[in-house]
Design a protein around this motif. Structure first.
Motif, PDB file in Angstrom:
ATOM      1  N   UNK A   1       6.640  13.819  -2.902  1.00 13.35           N
ATOM      2  CA  UNK A   1       6.704  12.482  -2.326  1.00 13.35           C
ATOM      3  C   UNK A   1       5.698  11.601  -3.061  1.00 13.35           C
ATOM      4  N   UNK A   2       6.187  10.826  -4.019  1.00 15.36           N
ATOM      5  CA  UNK A   2       5.313  10.015  -4.877  1.00 15.36           C
ATOM      6  C   UNK A   2       5.358   8.534  -4.520  1.00 15.36           C
ATOM      7  N   UNK A   3       6.017   8.192  -3.408  1.00 16.63           N
ATOM      8  CA  UNK A   3       6.213   6.776  -3.063  1.00 16.63           C
ATOM      9  C   UNK A   3       4.892   6.014  -2.983  1.00 16.63           C
ATOM     10  N   UNK A   4       3.876   6.617  -2.380  1.00 12.52           N
ATOM     11  CA  UNK A   4       2.607   5.900  -2.217  1.00 12.52           C
ATOM     12  C   UNK A   4       1.917   5.657  -3.554  1.00 12.52           C
ATOM     13  N   UNK A   5       2.115   6.580  -4.491  1.00 14.90           N
ATOM     14  CA  UNK A   5       1.510   6.402  -5.809  1.00 14.90           C
ATOM     15  C   UNK A   5       2.174   5.284  -6.581  1.00 14.90           C
ATOM     16  N   UNK A   6       3.493   5.347  -6.696  1.00 15.99           N
ATOM     17  CA  UNK A   6       4.185   4.420  -7.584  1.00 15.99           C
ATOM     18  C   UNK A   6       4.361   3.049  -6.968  1.00 15.99           C
ATOM     19  N   UNK A   7       4.181   2.927  -5.652  1.00 16.70           N
ATOM     20  CA  UNK A   7       4.339   1.607  -5.025  1.00 16.70           C
ATOM     21  C   UNK A   7       3.240   0.647  -5.447  1.00 16.70           C
ATOM     22  N   UNK A   8       2.162   1.170  -6.031  1.00 12.94           N
ATOM     23  CA  UNK A   8       1.051   0.315  -6.465  1.00 12.94           C
ATOM     24  C   UNK A   8       1.111  -0.029  -7.945  1.00 12.94           C
ATOM     25  N   UNK A   9       2.136   0.415  -8.649  1.00 12.25           N
ATOM     26  CA  UNK A   9       2.248   0.060 -10.057  1.00 12.25           C
ATOM     27  C   UNK A   9       2.330  -1.447 -10.202  1.00 12.25           C
ATOM     28  N   UNK A  10       1.696  -1.945 -11.244  1.00 11.36           N
ATOM     29  CA  UNK A  10       1.627  -3.396 -11.446  1.00 11.36           C
ATOM     30  C   UNK A  10       3.004  -3.979 -11.686  1.00 11.36           C
ATOM     31  N   UNK A  11       3.812  -3.291 -12.507  1.00 12.49           N
ATOM     32  CA  UNK A  11       5.134  -3.803 -12.863  1.00 12.49           C
ATOM     33  C   UNK A  11       6.178  -3.325 -11.873  1.00 12.49           C
TER      34      UNK A  11
ATOM     35  N   UNK B   1       5.803   2.615   1.928  1.00  5.52           N
ATOM     36  CA  UNK B   1       4.877   3.700   2.135  1.00  5.52           C
ATOM     37  C   UNK B   1       3.446   3.406   1.788  1.00  5.52           C
ATOM     38  N   UNK B   2       2.929   2.257   2.181  1.00  5.72           N
ATOM     39  CA  UNK B   2       1.563   1.909   1.856  1.00  5.72           C
ATOM     40  C   UNK B   2       0.565   2.330   2.943  1.00  5.72           C
ATOM     41  N   UNK B   3       0.995   3.092   3.924  1.00  4.28           N
ATOM     42  CA  UNK B   3       0.104   3.521   4.978  1.00  4.28           C
ATOM     43  C   UNK B   3      -0.922   4.488   4.441  1.00  4.28           C
ATOM     44  N   UNK B   4      -2.019   4.693   5.198  1.00  4.44           N
ATOM     45  CA  UNK B   4      -3.100   5.534   4.758  1.00  4.44           C
ATOM     46  C   UNK B   4      -2.905   7.008   5.121  1.00  4.44           C
ATOM     47  N   UNK B   5      -1.792   7.352   5.735  1.00  5.92           N
ATOM     48  CA  UNK B   5      -1.585   8.754   6.064  1.00  5.92           C
ATOM     49  C   UNK B   5      -1.389   9.557   4.791  1.00  5.92           C
ATOM     50  N   UNK B   6      -1.639  10.869   4.875  1.00  7.49           N
ATOM     51  CA  UNK B   6      -1.550  11.727   3.705  1.00  7.49           C
ATOM     52  C   UNK B   6      -0.570  12.840   3.945  1.00  7.49           C
ATOM     53  N   UNK B   7      -0.100  13.436   2.821  1.00  2.48           N
ATOM     54  CA  UNK B   7       0.806  14.573   2.888  1.00  2.48           C
ATOM     55  C   UNK B   7      -0.002  15.836   2.764  1.00  2.48           C
ATOM     56  N   UNK B   8       0.058  16.739   3.741  1.00  2.00           N
ATOM     57  CA  UNK B   8      -0.675  18.004   3.698  1.00  2.00           C
ATOM     58  C   UNK B   8       0.256  19.141   3.357  1.00  2.00           C
TER      59      UNK B   8
END
Length: 363
Positions: A334-344, A356-363
């Motif tokens: 689940x990479x949504x939180x990572x790639x949602x912050x890409x500049x482009x 998926x910009x919430x602060x919850x984490x995947x365990x």
């Protein structure tokens, strides 16, 4: 091509470990990363203070004074100062950060500037008493997936054993992406990842057939216009491409059980369908990845012809049997939180989500 993640070439990568991973869960739960390098320095902190407001020349003087007062090590003091300054000034918004514990690594994206704070960062421990994370120098982070260390490549594992609290991992960008994505690109190069999940001995014929199939895919991709019209010319076209040095597929692999295969095709991404498109087609066939696709890229008739070509090579190479015996899989993180912050906004073609910009984490 839908689902092929385009890695920003300017992004940087960092590893931040704190007390041997003691605050791994604090970081994840509270959406931050922190170091304690400035905790023994007299700092004017009554409320949250941007690190940019610090007089770093004064911070350095205090480090040196502390060495004299405590008869400490000048080398260690200088190293702590440099690492604190690196954490505050070199790490940038949008950089990726890895933090580690004994058996896992968590990957996140830096979402804000460094700051100092005395606010309590606590988690409940097994004794039902809160455990405090005391470090003052902090950065906000959006955490993505947590990956067990036994699922990481050997180069990445070796790097994570380093003793430094903070170090740059730019040279390992591809190892990091291989741990996350089934396929990805950077500039015009195309990368793919296959996990070998079998717990049994790996048969050489299965690996050979799978690698041969990947080579076949590059040939189809580079000569798709001809092969869709004249599929019987495959061997002839292979000879031409090989003789002219136009086949660029390279692979690295760890064939233990479990293991991985990583592939790179230089100039595999370009105008039109190309080699990357063929690999997307093959991956969707082999692993059923619903996020990979090419609707609208090519017409239905051409797609059918390419499909037939790929199936023919799969049969010739006995790929289905190899995949089954190797228990070959594509990474599924689940990479949504990572790639949602890409500049482009074009970093993922046709957009794999900006949610998926919430602060919850995947365990």
């Amino acid at each position: 091509m839908e689902g092929v993640y385009s890695v920003p070439p300017g992004r940087r990568y960092w590893v931040v470990r704190a007390d041997g991973g003691a605050y791994f869960n604090h970081f994840g739960f509270h959406g931050l990363v922190a170091v304690g390098h400035l905790d023994g320095i007299a700092l004017p902190i009554s409320e949250d203070l941007p690190a940019s407001a610090l007089d770093w020349a004064d911070v350095y003087r205090q480090f040196m004074q502390k060495v004299d007062a405590e008869d400490g090590s000048l080398k260690q003091a200088s190293s702590k100062y440099r690492q604190a300054a690196r954490f505050a000034t070199e790490i940038q918004l949008g950089d990726w950060v890895l933090t580690v514990t004994t058996n896992a690594v968590r990957i996140g994206v830096v979402t804000g500037d460094a700051y100092l704070s005395r606010k309590a960062i606590e988690l409940m421990g097994l004794s039902e008493e809160p455990i405090a994370m005391p470090f003052l120098l902090r950065r906000p982070v959006e955490w993505g997936p947590t990956i067990q260390k036994d699922q990481l490549s050997s180069p990445l594992l070796r790097a994570l054993r380093a003793n430094q609290t903070i170090f740059n991992a730019d040279a390992l960008w591809d190892d990091i992406c291989h741990a996350l994505f089934p396929v990805f690109s950077r500039n015009e190069d195309f990368y793919f990842t296959v996990k070998i999940a079998t717990a049994h001995k790996v048969r050489g014929i299965d690996v050979s057939n799978l690698l041969g199939f990947f080579s076949d895919l590059e040939i189809i991709g580079r000569a798709s216009d001809v092969l869709t019209e004249y599929p019987g010319r495959f061997d002839e076209i292979f000879d031409e491409l090989e003789a002219s040095d136009r086949l660029t597929l390279t692979t690295e692999a760890e064939y233990h059980s479990p293991g991985e295969i990583w592939g790179l095709i230089s100039s595999g991404i370009g105008q039109g369908f190309g080699v990357g498109g063929i690999f997307v087609l093959a991956y969707s066939m082999l692993f059923g990845n619903s996020k990979l696709g090419f609707d609208g890229v090519i017409d239905i008739e051409t797609r059918r012809k390419l499909w037939d070509l790929v199936i023919e090579r799969m049969k010739y190479r006995r790929v289905k049997k190899a995949v089954d015996r190797l228990d070959a899989q594509a990474p599924n993180r689940d990479v949504e939180r990572l790639i949602s912050h890409d500049v482009s906004s074009d970093s993922v073609e046709n957009g794999i989500g900006n949610e998926g910009r919430s602060r919850s984490i995947e365990d």
